[in-house]
Scaffold this motif. Structure first.
Motif, PDB file in Angstrom:
ATOM      1  N   VAL A  53     -10.234  36.508   4.002  1.00  0.00           N
ATOM      2  CA  VAL A  53     -11.179  35.415   3.701  1.00  0.00           C
ATOM      3  C   VAL A  53     -11.714  34.836   5.017  1.00  0.00           C
ATOM      4  N   GLN A  55     -14.875  34.387   6.162  1.00  0.00           N
ATOM      5  CA  GLN A  55     -16.103  33.571   6.145  1.00  0.00           C
ATOM      6  C   GLN A  55     -16.044  32.501   5.068  1.00  0.00           C
ATOM      7  N   GLY A  57     -16.691  30.732   1.872  1.00  0.00           N
ATOM      8  CA  GLY A  57     -17.049  31.278   0.563  1.00  0.00           C
ATOM      9  C   GLY A  57     -16.294  32.557   0.218  1.00  0.00           C
ATOM     10  N   ASP A  58     -15.623  33.160   1.192  1.00  0.00           N
ATOM     11  CA  ASP A  58     -14.835  34.366   0.881  1.00  0.00           C
ATOM     12  C   ASP A  58     -13.667  33.990  -0.022  1.00  0.00           C
ATOM     13  N   VAL A  72      -9.427  30.791  -1.306  1.00  0.00           N
ATOM     14  CA  VAL A  72     -10.842  30.718  -0.928  1.00  0.00           C
ATOM     15  C   VAL A  72     -11.023  29.882   0.338  1.00  0.00           C
ATOM     16  N   ARG A  73     -11.967  30.322   1.174  1.00  0.00           N
ATOM     17  CA  ARG A  73     -12.280  29.528   2.376  1.00  0.00           C
ATOM     18  C   ARG A  73     -13.460  28.619   2.066  1.00  0.00           C
ATOM     19  N   GLU A  75     -16.119  25.244   2.779  1.00  0.00           N
ATOM     20  CA  GLU A  75     -17.053  24.962   3.875  1.00  0.00           C
ATOM     21  C   GLU A  75     -16.443  24.091   4.976  1.00  0.00           C
ATOM     22  N   GLY A  99     -14.537  38.519  -3.143  1.00  0.00           N
ATOM     23  CA  GLY A  99     -15.972  38.421  -2.979  1.00  0.00           C
ATOM     24  C   GLY A  99     -16.327  37.221  -2.135  1.00  0.00           C
ATOM     25  N   ASN A 100     -17.600  36.848  -2.209  1.00  0.00           N
ATOM     26  CA  ASN A 100     -18.050  35.647  -1.508  1.00  0.00           C
ATOM     27  C   ASN A 100     -18.900  34.849  -2.480  1.00  0.00           C
ATOM     28  N   HIS A 102     -20.757  30.721  -3.175  1.00  0.00           N
ATOM     29  CA  HIS A 102     -20.943  29.345  -2.699  1.00  0.00           C
ATOM     30  C   HIS A 102     -20.460  28.350  -3.741  1.00  0.00           C
ATOM     31  N   THR A 115     -16.090  25.225  -3.870  1.00  0.00           N
ATOM     32  CA  THR A 115     -15.047  26.182  -3.492  1.00  0.00           C
ATOM     33  C   THR A 115     -13.739  25.503  -3.064  1.00  0.00           C
TER      34      THR A 115
END
Ligand code: FES
Ligand SMILES: [Fe+2]
Length: 452
Positions: A53, A55, A57-58, A72-73, A75, A99-100, A102, A115
């Protein structure tokens, strides 16, 4: 002996004796349910690696025990673990494995979440009573209370308190260090997809097998024979050589396991098989051209002295109880997912050492294909064995299972753990049952204790 309808601490303690355990621990649905609550609901559970993860949104969908969660990562840069359930009428929100995104949107009526789990929007919100507050943290994809990483390995705990991750890992953290320190650039990344396999058997069997030095000679006989018949010259480019060596090394006699290899155990059920990989013993293959190239890169980045120290750590599998087993030397990491008392799924990840020659990663995959992958010539033997244990336990045979080998020769170790005199000791299974009892009853019992 049947398991009490109500599993009291006393009745649970009766199932674990020094040197033997009751077979219902592997088959009883009530015990399984309690394990999910008291072990998987309390311990630090490995849920993924930071490189899965990287980025904003990953995300990666996984489970803690039977509970689906999403890693999840967000913002804010932090990684959250969210219960994968819609606050509306309960649908699992995130279906893909990774996945990614928003935002997360429920497939059923479109409730949408940030997220970090907070509600973003509720279709037809005007229709709900005014007391429905979208800011209520319970009306969300609820966050798992504790998520922490150690050198990129992310663990989560459903319990709001308890030991912190470092304390939980104790000396076993040095095996995670070993996994990362081997990368010339000091970082590793999960790569090459995931091997998944399932077996008909209890989740505990998996960790019990991963440090079992007494089984290869029997269980892996067919691949030993195949590897012996394999000409050395077939792999003139070196590819696959390590895997063939591994299969041949499974033929090592008892005298080898009883003199050359050791097993170490630590609080909370963790353990590793040590003194393993080096050219004089097992499959290190340091003279392999790929390894020579890798070692040169490691030395260039870390200096000869430090590189030597890094490569001197020669562990086989390390088990971090209850759901993780990994091997630094070939960058393999396995995550155990219990499904039912007699059903378990295991995910195997491979890691790339950043800064190492790409051929090193190819070795990793070659090793996995032979030893850990779904079509492996070695793993399939182990899966057959788990299934046979499950079948055997459905009989009316012996009530107690013996885990006492080495009991009188286990010794306290300078690193703070207990060491089996050699690698054929079942000390690591006794050690897992020490942890099991502590989680299940709140009290430990010296199942593992060193003979004084
Ligand atoms: S169950 Fe998720 S929106 Fe209805
Ligand atoms: Fe095996």
């Amino acid at each position: 002996m049947g398991v009490d309808a109500m599993l009291t601490h006393q009745s649970l303690r009766r199932l674990v004796e020094p040197g033997r355990v009751h077979r219902s621990l592997y088959t009883d649905p009530q015990i399984f349910a309690l394990e999910m609550e008291r072990i998987f609901g309390a311990a630090w559970i490995y849920v993924g690696h930071e490189s899965q993860v990287p980025q904003v949104g990953d995300f990666v969908a996984t489970r803690i025990g039977l509970k689906p969660i999403v890693l999840v990562r967000h913002e804010d840069g932090k990684v959250y673990a969210l219960h994968n359930q819609c606050a509306h009428r309960g649908a699992m929100v995130v279906a893909p494995e990774a996945g990614n995104a928003h935002e997360f949107r429920c497939c059923y009526h479109g409730w949408t979440y940030h997220t970090d789990g907070r509600i973003k929007s509720i279709p037809l919100q005007h229709g709900y009573p005014a007391c429905l507050d979208p800011k209520d943290p319970k009306l969300a994809m609820v966050q798992v209370p504790r998520v922490t990483s150690y050198r990129g390995f992310i663990f989560a705990s459903l319990a709001t308190d308890g030991p912190d991750l470092q304390e939980f890992l104790g000396y076993a953290a040095t095996s995670l260090d070993d996994m990362v320190d081997r990368a010339p650039d000091g970082e590793i990344e999960a790569a090459g997809g995931v091997f998944k396999h399932a077996y008909n058997g209890n989740w505990k069997l998996y960790l019990e097998n991963l440090c079992d030095a007494a089984h290869p000679l029997f269980v892996h006989q067919s691949s030993i024979e195949a590897a012996k018949a394999q000409a050395d010259t077939v792999h003139s480019d070196g590819s696959g050589e390590i895997a063939v060596r591994q299969m041949r090394q499974n033929a090592a006699p008892y005298s080898f396991w009883e003199s050359q290899v050791g097993i170490w155990t630590y609080t909370n059920g963790h353990s590793f098989l040590g003194d393993y990989h080096d050219d004089a013993k097992l499959v290190a293959a340091m003279n392999d051209p790929v390894f020579r190239d890798y070692i040169a890169k490691l030395e260039a980045r870390k200096g000869k002295e430090r590189a030597k120290k890094i490569l001197e750590v020669r562990r086989w599998n390390t088990n971090v109880y209850p759901n993780l087993s990994f091997m630094s030397q070939f960058q393999q990491l396995r995550v155990v997912h219990p499904v039912a008392p007699n059903r378990t799924v295991v995910y195997t990840y491979n890691f790339r050492l950043k800064g190492a020659p790409e051929a090193m990663f190819e070795q990793t995959i070659a090793f996995a294909n032979i030893v850990n992958g779904t079509g492996s010539l070695v793993l399939t033997d182990d899966l057959e064995t788990y299934g046979r244990i499950d079948a055997g336990l459905s009989s009316e045979g012996a009530e107690w299972l013996q885990i006492g080998r080495g009991f009188t020769s286990d010794t306290a170790d300078a690193t703070g753990g207990v060491r089996g005199k050699n690698s054929t000791s079942e000390v690591y299974i006794r050690n897992m049952y020490d942890a099991w009892l502590t989680y299940m009853t709140g009290e430990g019992q010296p199942v593992r204790a060193a003979a004084q």
